[in-house]
Every structure is written in C-alpha cells, then in structure tokens.
Design a protein around this motif. Structure first.
Motif, PDB file in Angstrom:
ATOM      1  N   ALA A   4     -29.582 -11.315  43.877  1.00 33.39           N
ATOM      2  CA  ALA A   4     -30.869 -11.479  43.205  1.00 33.39           C
ATOM      3  C   ALA A   4     -31.209 -12.959  43.199  1.00 33.39           C
ATOM      4  N   LEU A   5     -32.430 -13.298  43.517  1.00 32.41           N
ATOM      5  CA  LEU A   5     -32.836 -14.699  43.568  1.00 32.41           C
ATOM      6  C   LEU A   5     -33.099 -15.210  42.154  1.00 32.41           C
ATOM      7  N   GLN A   6     -32.099 -15.879  41.585  1.00 30.48           N
ATOM      8  CA  GLN A   6     -32.195 -16.426  40.248  1.00 30.48           C
ATOM      9  C   GLN A   6     -31.655 -17.847  40.242  1.00 30.48           C
ATOM     10  N   PRO A   7     -32.377 -18.786  40.856  1.00 29.21           N
ATOM     11  CA  PRO A   7     -31.840 -20.147  40.910  1.00 29.21           C
ATOM     12  C   PRO A   7     -31.587 -20.763  39.544  1.00 29.21           C
ATOM     13  N   THR A   8     -32.203 -20.240  38.480  1.00 29.33           N
ATOM     14  CA  THR A   8     -31.951 -20.783  37.149  1.00 29.33           C
ATOM     15  C   THR A   8     -30.514 -20.518  36.708  1.00 29.33           C
ATOM     16  N   LEU A   9     -29.888 -19.502  37.268  1.00 27.78           N
ATOM     17  CA  LEU A   9     -28.474 -19.262  36.966  1.00 27.78           C
ATOM     18  C   LEU A   9     -27.624 -20.462  37.380  1.00 27.78           C
ATOM     19  N   TYR A  10     -27.997 -21.095  38.477  1.00 30.10           N
ATOM     20  CA  TYR A  10     -27.222 -22.243  38.929  1.00 30.10           C
ATOM     21  C   TYR A  10     -27.320 -23.383  37.928  1.00 30.10           C
ATOM     22  N   LYS A  11     -28.468 -23.536  37.306  1.00 29.50           N
ATOM     23  CA  LYS A  11     -28.601 -24.567  36.264  1.00 29.50           C
ATOM     24  C   LYS A  11     -27.669 -24.253  35.101  1.00 29.50           C
ATOM     25  N   SER A  12     -27.522 -22.974  34.767  1.00 28.87           N
ATOM     26  CA  SER A  12     -26.580 -22.582  33.714  1.00 28.87           C
ATOM     27  C   SER A  12     -25.149 -22.878  34.144  1.00 28.87           C
ATOM     28  N   LEU A  13     -24.848 -22.641  35.415  1.00 30.82           N
ATOM     29  CA  LEU A  13     -23.510 -22.930  35.935  1.00 30.82           C
ATOM     30  C   LEU A  13     -23.228 -24.426  35.842  1.00 30.82           C
ATOM     31  N   GLU A  14     -24.185 -25.238  36.230  1.00 29.69           N
ATOM     32  CA  GLU A  14     -23.989 -26.688  36.186  1.00 29.69           C
ATOM     33  C   GLU A  14     -23.840 -27.212  34.763  1.00 29.69           C
ATOM     34  N   ALA A  15     -24.395 -26.497  33.789  1.00 24.68           N
ATOM     35  CA  ALA A  15     -24.346 -26.942  32.392  1.00 24.68           C
ATOM     36  C   ALA A  15     -23.078 -26.496  31.659  1.00 24.68           C
ATOM     37  N   LEU A  16     -22.195 -25.779  32.337  1.00 25.76           N
ATOM     38  CA  LEU A  16     -20.969 -25.320  31.675  1.00 25.76           C
ATOM     39  C   LEU A  16     -20.135 -26.514  31.219  1.00 25.76           C
ATOM     40  N   PRO A  17     -19.430 -26.368  30.106  1.00 26.58           N
ATOM     41  CA  PRO A  17     -18.592 -27.476  29.633  1.00 26.58           C
ATOM     42  C   PRO A  17     -17.414 -27.734  30.575  1.00 26.58           C
ATOM     43  N   GLU A  18     -16.884 -28.922  30.503  1.00 27.87           N
ATOM     44  CA  GLU A  18     -15.722 -29.275  31.302  1.00 27.87           C
ATOM     45  C   GLU A  18     -14.581 -28.331  30.953  1.00 27.87           C
ATOM     46  N   GLY A  19     -13.826 -27.950  31.958  1.00 27.37           N
ATOM     47  CA  GLY A  19     -12.710 -27.033  31.734  1.00 27.37           C
ATOM     48  C   GLY A  19     -13.088 -25.581  31.900  1.00 27.37           C
ATOM     49  N   VAL A  20     -14.359 -25.295  32.179  1.00 33.77           N
ATOM     50  CA  VAL A  20     -14.808 -23.927  32.409  1.00 33.77           C
ATOM     51  C   VAL A  20     -15.321 -23.849  33.839  1.00 33.77           C
ATOM     52  N   THR A  21     -14.822 -22.878  34.588  1.00 31.06           N
ATOM     53  CA  THR A  21     -15.265 -22.672  35.960  1.00 31.06           C
ATOM     54  C   THR A  21     -16.286 -21.552  35.970  1.00 31.06           C
ATOM     55  N   GLY A  22     -17.369 -21.759  36.696  1.00 33.69           N
ATOM     56  CA  GLY A  22     -18.410 -20.745  36.791  1.00 33.69           C
ATOM     57  C   GLY A  22     -18.632 -20.313  38.222  1.00 33.69           C
ATOM     58  N   GLU A  23     -18.991 -19.049  38.382  1.00 32.93           N
ATOM     59  CA  GLU A  23     -19.332 -18.494  39.681  1.00 32.93           C
ATOM     60  C   GLU A  23     -20.534 -17.580  39.487  1.00 32.93           C
ATOM     61  N   ILE A  24     -21.368 -17.472  40.510  1.00 35.75           N
ATOM     62  CA  ILE A  24     -22.481 -16.527  40.473  1.00 35.75           C
ATOM     63  C   ILE A  24     -22.152 -15.444  41.478  1.00 35.75           C
ATOM     64  N   LEU A  25     -21.828 -14.260  40.958  1.00 38.89           N
ATOM     65  CA  LEU A  25     -21.388 -13.141  41.776  1.00 38.89           C
ATOM     66  C   LEU A  25     -22.346 -11.975  41.582  1.00 38.89           C
ATOM     67  N   ASN A  26     -22.958 -11.540  42.669  1.00 37.53           N
ATOM     68  CA  ASN A  26     -23.906 -10.423  42.607  1.00 37.53           C
ATOM     69  C   ASN A  26     -24.993 -10.655  41.558  1.00 37.53           C
ATOM     70  N   GLY A  27     -25.468 -11.885  41.474  1.00 35.82           N
ATOM     71  CA  GLY A  27     -26.564 -12.191  40.563  1.00 35.82           C
ATOM     72  C   GLY A  27     -26.182 -12.359  39.105  1.00 35.82           C
ATOM     73  N   GLN A  28     -24.871 -12.435  38.800  1.00 34.04           N
ATOM     74  CA  GLN A  28     -24.427 -12.619  37.422  1.00 34.04           C
ATOM     75  C   GLN A  28     -23.526 -13.846  37.332  1.00 34.04           C
ATOM     76  N   LEU A  29     -23.693 -14.596  36.256  1.00 34.37           N
ATOM     77  CA  LEU A  29     -22.846 -15.762  36.011  1.00 34.37           C
ATOM     78  C   LEU A  29     -21.541 -15.295  35.379  1.00 34.37           C
ATOM     79  N   HIS A  30     -20.430 -15.630  36.018  1.00 39.16           N
ATOM     80  CA  HIS A  30     -19.089 -15.315  35.506  1.00 39.16           C
ATOM     81  C   HIS A  30     -18.401 -16.636  35.198  1.00 39.16           C
ATOM     82  N   THR A  31     -17.732 -16.705  34.065  1.00 42.62           N
ATOM     83  CA  THR A  31     -17.016 -17.926  33.697  1.00 42.62           C
ATOM     84  C   THR A  31     -15.566 -17.587  33.349  1.00 42.62           C
ATOM     85  N   HIS A  32     -14.728 -18.572  33.513  1.00 39.30           N
ATOM     86  CA  HIS A  32     -13.341 -18.442  33.076  1.00 39.30           C
ATOM     87  C   HIS A  32     -12.778 -19.832  32.815  1.00 39.30           C
TER      88      HIS A  32
END
Length: 193
Positions: A4-32
């Motif tokens: 799904a074309l949701q470039p705003t998700l990438y902005k959310s990924l970039e805003a994650l705090p240090e120590g948290v890894t983010g991925e956008i998989l099938n149009g959903q932001l996943h963190t760990h």
C-alpha cells in the motif's frame, strides 16, 4: 502482496526512538527492540565468518558485500525490511548508495530468530523475500542452535538443509566457505541440579 502506498509510514519509522528497529511490511509498521546479546553474537560471528573470505582482495568467490542490519527498500520508503544480515554480489551492487537506503534486492538474507521475531520472520518476511526475488535465505535459531537454509525456485522457498550444533557446513550461496556452526553459539550455562 502489492504494498500500500503510504509514504507517511516511513516518517513514522524515521521518528522511532533510538534502540527500536522499524520495518514496513505489507503496508504496516512493525517495531521491535534491540536484540538480545546472544542474537547479536550470532550475527557478529556469522558476519565475521563470511566477511573475511569475501573481502575485496581476499579472492572470495564472486565477491560479496555482507552487511549487518541494512535498511533494504524493496519499494522506496514503502516496503522496508531490516534483515539481520544481507549479502549482495558485487556485480549486482558495485557501489553503496549515497544514503542509508539500499534499493537493490539482496542476493541473500539471514534472519536470526528470537521468541519475539520468529513468527514475523517466517510468516511475513519470508514471503516478502520470495515476492521480491531474494535468491537465498537463512534462518538461524540460537536457542535451538540451528541453521535452516533455503533457495528460491519459481517463487517458492525450497529447503537446502537444516544444520545444527557443531556441524561443519558449506551452504549456498557460500558453499566455497566452510562454516563451523559451533563458533556461532554462545556458551551454554551449566545446569544446576
């Protein structure tokens, strides 16, 4: 499987705090969170085993770039994965990108499984890797002291083999290198009775 074309998700990924890894998989932001020390050890040891023989000037077969936790963009800022390790044949990616986004599909990925990532790695990321035609995938389970290797054939993963504990293995696409699996595993604590 189309993202799904949701470039705003990438902005959310970039805003994650240090120590948290983010991925956008099938149009959903996943963190760990950052992985455990055992997880990091396996990645470090495997990276060292593979990087040495394939480093420029060492005459490694085919010439590879092996990177730890690269940010791979199958679709720029939309479908973003961060495998534990990934490799590219140098003829396919002769130069690194100018920024942190790698838009060349890896030839090989390795996911190190943990209790918090195993189902995502197997059920979400492996189908994505197949969809975007990553040719080889390794799954390593430090708790089980096991390496599972797969190759892509007509869009489906075919098992190359399962290797465990102290096996000495030469596994595609790195069959020119003999890996001592015992070097990957952290020491086991003695059992107290």
């Amino acid at each position: 499987m189309e993202p799904a074309l949701q470039p705003t998700l990438y902005k959310s990924l970039e805003a994650l705090p240090e120590g948290v890894t983010g991925e956008i998989l099938n149009g959903q932001l996943h963190t760990h969170p950052r992985p455990s020390v055992a997880h990091v050890n396996v990645g470090s040891m495997l990276g060292a085993e593979l990087i040495g023989p394939f480093r420029k000037g060492n005459g490694g077969p085919g010439g590879w770039w092996i990177l730890v936790e690269p940010e791979v963009h199958f679709v720029r800022n939309v479908e973003v994965v961060v495998p534990d390790l990934a490799g590219w044949r140098r003829e396919r990616m002769p130069y690194f990108p100018e920024d942190h986004r790698i838009e060349v599909v890896p030839d090989w990925i390795c996911e190190i499984l943990s209790s918090s990532t195993a189902s995502r790695d197997r059920e979400v990321k492996m189908p994505l890797y197949a969809y975007y035609e990553v040719q080889y995938a390794w799954l390593i389970d430090p708790a089980k002291r096991m390496l599972e290797a797969y190759r892509l054939d007509a869009g489906a993963w075919i098992a190359i083999g399962r290797f465990a504990d102290t096996d000495q293995v030469a596994v595609p696409p790195f069959e020119a290198v003999s890996l001592d699996l015992s070097a990957l595993w952290p020491p086991q604590r003695p059992v107290v009775v």
